[in-house]
Motif scaffolding. Structure first.
Motif, mmCIF file in Angstrom:
data_model
loop_
_atom_site.group_PDB
_atom_site.id
_atom_site.type_symbol
_atom_site.label_atom_id
_atom_site.label_comp_id
_atom_site.label_asym_id
_atom_site.label_seq_id
_atom_site.Cartn_x
_atom_site.Cartn_y
_atom_site.Cartn_z
ATOM 1 N N ALA A 21 0.831 -1.207 0.000
ATOM 2 C CA ALA A 21 0.000 0.000 0.000
ATOM 3 C C ALA A 21 0.869 1.261 0.000
ATOM 4 O O ALA A 21 0.625 2.186 -0.778
ATOM 5 C CB ALA A 21 -0.936 -0.004 1.201
ATOM 6 N N ARG A 22 1.870 1.299 0.859
ATOM 7 C CA ARG A 22 2.750 2.468 0.917
ATOM 8 C C ARG A 22 3.499 2.675 -0.391
ATOM 9 O O ARG A 22 3.552 3.780 -0.919
ATOM 10 C CB ARG A 22 3.751 2.323 2.069
ATOM 11 N N ARG A 23 4.063 1.608 -0.917
ATOM 12 C CA ARG A 23 4.859 1.738 -2.149
ATOM 13 C C ARG A 23 3.994 2.055 -3.364
ATOM 14 O O ARG A 23 4.423 2.759 -4.268
ATOM 15 C CB ARG A 23 5.662 0.469 -2.387
ATOM 16 N N ALA A 24 2.769 1.548 -3.391
ATOM 17 C CA ALA A 24 1.881 1.781 -4.536
ATOM 18 C C ALA A 24 1.079 3.071 -4.394
ATOM 19 O O ALA A 24 0.469 3.529 -5.355
ATOM 20 C CB ALA A 24 0.937 0.594 -4.713
ATOM 21 N N GLY A 25 1.053 3.636 -3.186
ATOM 22 C CA GLY A 25 0.309 4.871 -2.972
ATOM 23 C C GLY A 25 -1.192 4.682 -2.922
ATOM 24 O O GLY A 25 -1.945 5.557 -3.335
ATOM 25 N N VAL A 26 -1.629 3.536 -2.419
ATOM 26 C CA VAL A 26 -3.059 3.262 -2.286
ATOM 27 C C VAL A 26 -3.357 2.824 -0.859
ATOM 28 O O VAL A 26 -2.456 2.455 -0.116
ATOM 29 C CB VAL A 26 -3.541 2.160 -3.271
ATOM 30 N N ALA A 27 -4.598 2.850 -0.508
ATOM 31 C CA ALA A 27 -5.013 2.387 0.812
ATOM 32 C C ALA A 27 -5.031 0.859 0.845
ATOM 33 O O ALA A 27 -5.232 0.207 -0.185
ATOM 34 C CB ALA A 27 -6.408 2.924 1.142
ATOM 35 N N ALA A 46 2.183 -17.579 7.333
ATOM 36 C CA ALA A 46 1.880 -18.607 8.338
ATOM 37 C C ALA A 46 1.005 -18.028 9.445
ATOM 38 O O ALA A 46 0.179 -18.726 10.032
ATOM 39 C CB ALA A 46 3.176 -19.177 8.914
ATOM 40 N N GLY A 47 1.162 -16.736 9.709
ATOM 41 C CA GLY A 47 0.358 -16.076 10.734
ATOM 42 C C GLY A 47 -0.976 -15.569 10.218
ATOM 43 O O GLY A 47 -1.730 -14.947 10.959
ATOM 44 N N GLY A 48 -1.288 -15.796 8.962
ATOM 45 C CA GLY A 48 -2.572 -15.408 8.404
ATOM 46 C C GLY A 48 -2.616 -14.005 7.823
ATOM 47 O O GLY A 48 -3.681 -13.518 7.458
ATOM 48 N N HIS A 49 -1.462 -13.333 7.726
ATOM 49 C CA HIS A 49 -1.424 -11.977 7.180
ATOM 50 C C HIS A 49 -1.311 -12.009 5.655
ATOM 51 O O HIS A 49 -0.648 -12.874 5.099
ATOM 52 C CB HIS A 49 -0.231 -11.203 7.758
ATOM 53 N N ARG A 50 -1.962 -11.026 5.017
ATOM 54 C CA ARG A 50 -1.865 -10.926 3.554
ATOM 55 C C ARG A 50 -0.443 -10.562 3.151
ATOM 56 O O ARG A 50 0.193 -9.729 3.784
ATOM 57 C CB ARG A 50 -2.794 -9.836 3.043
ATOM 58 N N GLN A 51 0.007 -11.195 2.079
ATOM 59 C CA GLN A 51 1.301 -10.847 1.498
ATOM 60 C C GLN A 51 1.192 -10.991 -0.008
ATOM 61 O O GLN A 51 0.399 -11.770 -0.519
ATOM 62 C CB GLN A 51 2.427 -11.705 2.074
ATOM 63 N N TYR A 52 2.004 -10.184 -0.694
ATOM 64 C CA TYR A 52 1.917 -10.096 -2.145
ATOM 65 C C TYR A 52 3.299 -10.248 -2.760
ATOM 66 O O TYR A 52 4.284 -9.769 -2.203
ATOM 67 C CB TYR A 52 1.327 -8.749 -2.559
ATOM 68 N N PRO A 53 3.357 -10.866 -3.937
ATOM 69 C CA PRO A 53 4.647 -10.915 -4.645
ATOM 70 C C PRO A 53 5.018 -9.499 -5.079
ATOM 71 O O PRO A 53 4.154 -8.634 -5.265
ATOM 72 C CB PRO A 53 4.361 -11.814 -5.853
ATOM 73 N N ARG A 54 6.295 -9.262 -5.251
ATOM 74 C CA ARG A 54 6.768 -7.918 -5.598
ATOM 75 C C ARG A 54 6.202 -7.428 -6.931
ATOM 76 O O ARG A 54 6.005 -6.231 -7.124
ATOM 77 C CB ARG A 54 8.284 -7.880 -5.599
ATOM 78 N N HIS A 55 5.917 -8.340 -7.839
ATOM 79 C CA HIS A 55 5.372 -7.896 -9.132
ATOM 80 C C HIS A 55 3.962 -7.331 -9.003
ATOM 81 O O HIS A 55 3.448 -6.701 -9.933
ATOM 82 C CB HIS A 55 5.438 -9.002 -10.190
ATOM 83 N N ALA A 56 3.349 -7.495 -7.842
ATOM 84 C CA ALA A 56 2.026 -6.896 -7.622
ATOM 85 C C ALA A 56 2.102 -5.369 -7.696
ATOM 86 O O ALA A 56 1.108 -4.719 -8.033
ATOM 87 C CB ALA A 56 1.449 -7.344 -6.283
ATOM 88 N N LEU A 57 3.271 -4.814 -7.407
ATOM 89 C CA LEU A 57 3.453 -3.359 -7.531
ATOM 90 C C LEU A 57 3.146 -2.890 -8.946
ATOM 91 O O LEU A 57 2.470 -1.872 -9.148
ATOM 92 C CB LEU A 57 4.894 -2.969 -7.176
ATOM 93 N N ARG A 58 3.625 -3.632 -9.932
ATOM 94 C CA ARG A 58 3.382 -3.242 -11.328
ATOM 95 C C ARG A 58 1.922 -3.433 -11.709
ATOM 96 O O ARG A 58 1.365 -2.655 -12.479
ATOM 97 C CB ARG A 58 4.288 -4.036 -12.273
ATOM 98 N N VAL A 60 -0.626 -3.122 -9.660
ATOM 99 C CA VAL A 60 -1.360 -2.018 -9.042
ATOM 100 C C VAL A 60 -1.112 -0.732 -9.831
ATOM 101 O O VAL A 60 -2.043 0.053 -10.061
ATOM 102 C CB VAL A 60 -0.977 -1.854 -7.553
ATOM 103 N N ALA A 61 0.113 -0.513 -10.279
ATOM 104 C CA ALA A 61 0.406 0.665 -11.101
ATOM 105 C C ALA A 61 -0.418 0.624 -12.388
ATOM 106 O O ALA A 61 -0.958 1.649 -12.830
ATOM 107 C CB ALA A 61 1.898 0.719 -11.415
ATOM 108 N N PHE A 62 -0.528 -0.551 -12.998
ATOM 109 C CA PHE A 62 -1.334 -0.723 -14.208
ATOM 110 C C PHE A 62 -2.798 -0.379 -13.912
ATOM 111 O O PHE A 62 -3.441 0.358 -14.662
ATOM 112 C CB PHE A 62 -1.218 -2.167 -14.697
ATOM 113 N N ILE A 63 -3.315 -0.893 -12.799
ATOM 114 C CA ILE A 63 -4.713 -0.646 -12.423
ATOM 115 C C ILE A 63 -4.948 0.844 -12.231
ATOM 116 O O ILE A 63 -5.925 1.413 -12.745
ATOM 117 C CB ILE A 63 -5.082 -1.435 -11.148
ATOM 118 N N ARG A 64 -4.062 1.497 -11.518
ATOM 119 C CA ARG A 64 -4.225 2.930 -11.256
ATOM 120 C C ARG A 64 -4.126 3.744 -12.539
ATOM 121 O O ARG A 64 -4.878 4.699 -12.735
ATOM 122 C CB ARG A 64 -3.199 3.390 -10.226
ATOM 123 N N ALA A 65 -3.222 3.384 -13.421
ATOM 124 C CA ALA A 65 -3.095 4.100 -14.695
ATOM 125 C C ALA A 65 -4.356 3.914 -15.532
ATOM 126 O O ALA A 65 -4.864 4.867 -16.138
ATOM 127 C CB ALA A 65 -1.869 3.621 -15.454
#
Length: 158
Positions: A21-27, A46-58, A60-65
């Motif tokens: 969220a911080r790196r992509a500039g979205v909530a 393992a603790g149940g927290h969401r995690q994303y591969p680094r390519h998700a940044l691109r 999200v950038a595509f979606i925002r554009a």
């Protein structure tokens, strides 16, 4: 001699939802929504927290554009679906997809120009009626008779 150590494991580590969220500039709520809509994919730690591969940044950038261009989420989803195996768009993908959006952009530009022209003409019409305004009531047949009230009936005492 300066020695720099790079931890390759951490550079390939998935991003937490907060980091993405911080790196992509979205909530974070936007990321959850994108994930629910099938636009991005994450996993759980393992603790149940969401995690994303680094390519998700691109992605999200595509979606925002694409949103900035005015595409709807179904249109964005359809564009992303054209990518093999849900991969991140490449420069060539972006060129192909953005070229296909040119007619949509041209139509939006034409509609905005037409709106601007009608707004300019509307300033001096004098109707002062948002309900009768040609911007809100473009099928108004009486408007062809001129500006101002045309159907005003004044009753006089007999």
């Amino acid at each position: 001699m300066l020695e720099v150590q790079v931890d390759l494991k951490s550079s390939a580590a998935p991003l937490t939802i907060g980091q993405l969220a911080r790196r992509a500039g979205v909530a974070t709520s936007a990321l959850r929504f994108y994930e629910a809509e099938g636009l991005i994919a994450g996993s759980r730690s393992a603790g149940g927290h969401r995690q994303y591969p680094r390519h998700a940044l691109r992605r999200v950038a595509f979606i925002r554009a694409a949103q900035a261009v005015g595409l709807t989420l179904p249109q964005i989803r359809a564009a992303l679906a054209t990518l093999p195996d849900g991969r991140t768009p490449t420069k060539a993908d972006w060129a192909r997809l953005s070229a296909s959006w040119a007619p949509l952009l041209d139509a939006r530009i034409a509609a905005l120009q037409q709106l601007r022209e009608r707004l300019t003409g509307c300033i001096g019409c004098g109707c002062l009626s948002l309900k009768a305004c040609s911007l809100y009531n473009p099928q108004d047949r009486v408007a062809g008779q001129g500006a101002g009230a045309r159907l005003l009936r004044i009753e006089t005492p007999s």
